[in-house]
Design a protein around this motif. Sequence first.
Motif, PDB file in Angstrom:
ATOM      1  N   THR A  54       3.437  17.057  29.081  1.00  0.00           N
ATOM      2  CA  THR A  54       3.694  16.050  28.160  1.00  0.00           C
ATOM      3  C   THR A  54       2.422  15.649  27.599  1.00  0.00           C
ATOM      4  N   ARG A  55       2.521  15.103  26.156  1.00  0.00           N
ATOM      5  CA  ARG A  55       1.372  14.680  25.675  1.00  0.00           C
ATOM      6  C   ARG A  55       0.720  13.367  26.111  1.00  0.00           C
ATOM      7  N   LYS A  56      -0.641  13.311  26.158  1.00  0.00           N
ATOM      8  CA  LYS A  56      -1.359  12.221  26.952  1.00  0.00           C
ATOM      9  C   LYS A  56      -1.833  10.969  25.762  1.00  0.00           C
ATOM     10  N   GLY A  57      -1.785  10.050  26.265  1.00  0.00           N
ATOM     11  CA  GLY A  57      -2.546   8.894  25.455  1.00  0.00           C
ATOM     12  C   GLY A  57      -1.903   7.817  25.187  1.00  0.00           C
ATOM     13  N   LEU A  58      -2.540   6.797  24.772  1.00  0.00           N
ATOM     14  CA  LEU A  58      -2.024   5.461  24.547  1.00  0.00           C
ATOM     15  C   LEU A  58      -1.885   5.079  23.065  1.00  0.00           C
ATOM     16  N   ASP A  59      -0.811   4.511  22.472  1.00  0.00           N
ATOM     17  CA  ASP A  59      -0.548   4.288  21.039  1.00  0.00           C
ATOM     18  C   ASP A  59      -1.260   3.150  20.869  1.00  0.00           C
ATOM     19  N   PRO A  60      -2.138   3.292  19.679  1.00  0.00           N
ATOM     20  CA  PRO A  60      -3.110   2.364  19.336  1.00  0.00           C
ATOM     21  C   PRO A  60      -2.459   0.890  19.266  1.00  0.00           C
ATOM     22  N   GLU A  61      -1.078   1.081  18.744  1.00  0.00           N
ATOM     23  CA  GLU A  61      -0.694  -0.640  18.660  1.00  0.00           C
ATOM     24  C   GLU A  61      -0.385  -1.215  20.011  1.00  0.00           C
ATOM     25  N   VAL A  62      -0.302  -0.240  20.896  1.00  0.00           N
ATOM     26  CA  VAL A  62      -0.070  -0.900  22.504  1.00  0.00           C
ATOM     27  C   VAL A  62      -1.412  -1.517  22.724  1.00  0.00           C
ATOM     28  N   GLU A  63      -2.377  -0.701  22.598  1.00  0.00           N
ATOM     29  CA  GLU A  63      -3.637  -0.939  22.923  1.00  0.00           C
ATOM     30  C   GLU A  63      -4.196  -2.193  22.427  1.00  0.00           C
ATOM     31  N   ALA A  64      -4.079  -2.180  21.012  1.00  0.00           N
ATOM     32  CA  ALA A  64      -4.623  -3.536  20.437  1.00  0.00           C
ATOM     33  C   ALA A  64      -3.763  -4.726  20.801  1.00  0.00           C
ATOM     34  N   LYS A  65      -2.434  -4.651  21.127  1.00  0.00           N
ATOM     35  CA  LYS A  65      -1.641  -5.809  21.666  1.00  0.00           C
ATOM     36  C   LYS A  65      -2.395  -6.088  22.915  1.00  0.00           C
ATOM     37  N   VAL A  66      -2.445  -5.217  23.881  1.00  0.00           N
ATOM     38  CA  VAL A  66      -3.047  -5.710  25.063  1.00  0.00           C
ATOM     39  C   VAL A  66      -4.578  -6.392  25.009  1.00  0.00           C
ATOM     40  N   LEU A  67      -5.222  -5.750  24.055  1.00  0.00           N
ATOM     41  CA  LEU A  67      -6.744  -6.233  23.930  1.00  0.00           C
ATOM     42  C   LEU A  67      -6.617  -7.544  23.419  1.00  0.00           C
ATOM     43  N   ALA A  68      -5.564  -7.935  22.514  1.00  0.00           N
ATOM     44  CA  ALA A  68      -5.369  -8.984  21.781  1.00  0.00           C
ATOM     45  C   ALA A  68      -4.851 -10.198  22.834  1.00  0.00           C
TER      46      ALA A  68
END
Length: 339
Positions: free
Chosen positions: A317-331
């Motif tokens: 499976t491909r690895k990594g976090l969606d940038p939108e999810v990352e930005a939402k959690v950081l915000a």
Amino acid sequence: MRLLVLGGTEFAGRAVVEAALGRGWDVTVFNRGRHAAPPGVRSLHGDRTAPDGLAALAADGTEWDVVVDTWSAAPRAVRDAARLLRDRAGRYVYVSSCSVYTWAPPAGYTEDAPVVEDASPDAEQTSYAEDKRGGELAALDAFGADRALLVRAGLILGPYENVGRLPWWLNRMARGGPVLAPGPRDLPLEYVDVRDLAEWTLDAAQGGLSGPYNLISPQGHATMGELLEACARVTGGGADLRWTEPEVILAAGIEPWTELPVWVPPGSDMHDALHAADVSRAVAAGLRCRPVADTVADTWAWLREIGGTAPQRPDRTRKGLDPEVEAKVLAGGAAGTTP
């Protein structure tokens, strides 16, 4: 030493080939020919999953001191190769996995921990754990306990990685900006640089070792903080690590290990299974692990050589976090709270 590597063009197999060539060994690889083998090897081609797929290997009259097999699908492919080679090779090394242990092994588990049941060397492809255990059984059946070496690897990192864990982190750091860094920062990790795995495997085979070995670094050889800070430093992308509590990450529905590669929350069954094995047997047998900064820097250098996009195994499976999810959690404002 005469070495046969079944595979030998990608990640672990390639690292074994390059380490053997560095020692001046005579190296043969057997694979489908889809990827170029390193210069200096002799190549035989065949598809282990096809009828008569081992014909080229059967027709070749060479005898080898050591065979290294990294197969991770249907165990019958290991069975067929091992049976074919048992009278033509001195030792069979099967690169297995700590996934063969019954889930979830407790922290500190050794090579004596219970393994998955219902695995068979004759099986078609089933689950990763049963396939790897079936491969072990196939090697043992053909070569016996005294001539079969079972390398139970854990997390493998380093150049040529085709799973997507360290390459994802490196490329994420290279983009810069605020980065969701899964805490705690001092979370101990266990992994093995693919080149350290290769060197240990060749030493062990040449030294006549047999049986199972958990092959990962000692726990705490690196921490999550040391790994990610090394990634940020070597890429020079201006990444701003925002250390975030595990509870915040899990509450956001982010998958450990896959969306945030390498990381699993402390105190969980996953962390005990993936980052808390007892590796004293391998260490006593000569395992030496290079600093995490070297693994990170060398992997980044390789990534830049190939244009930044790492190869991806189709069966992973491909690895990594969606940038939108990352930005939402950081915000959300909870990031940056982990010391």
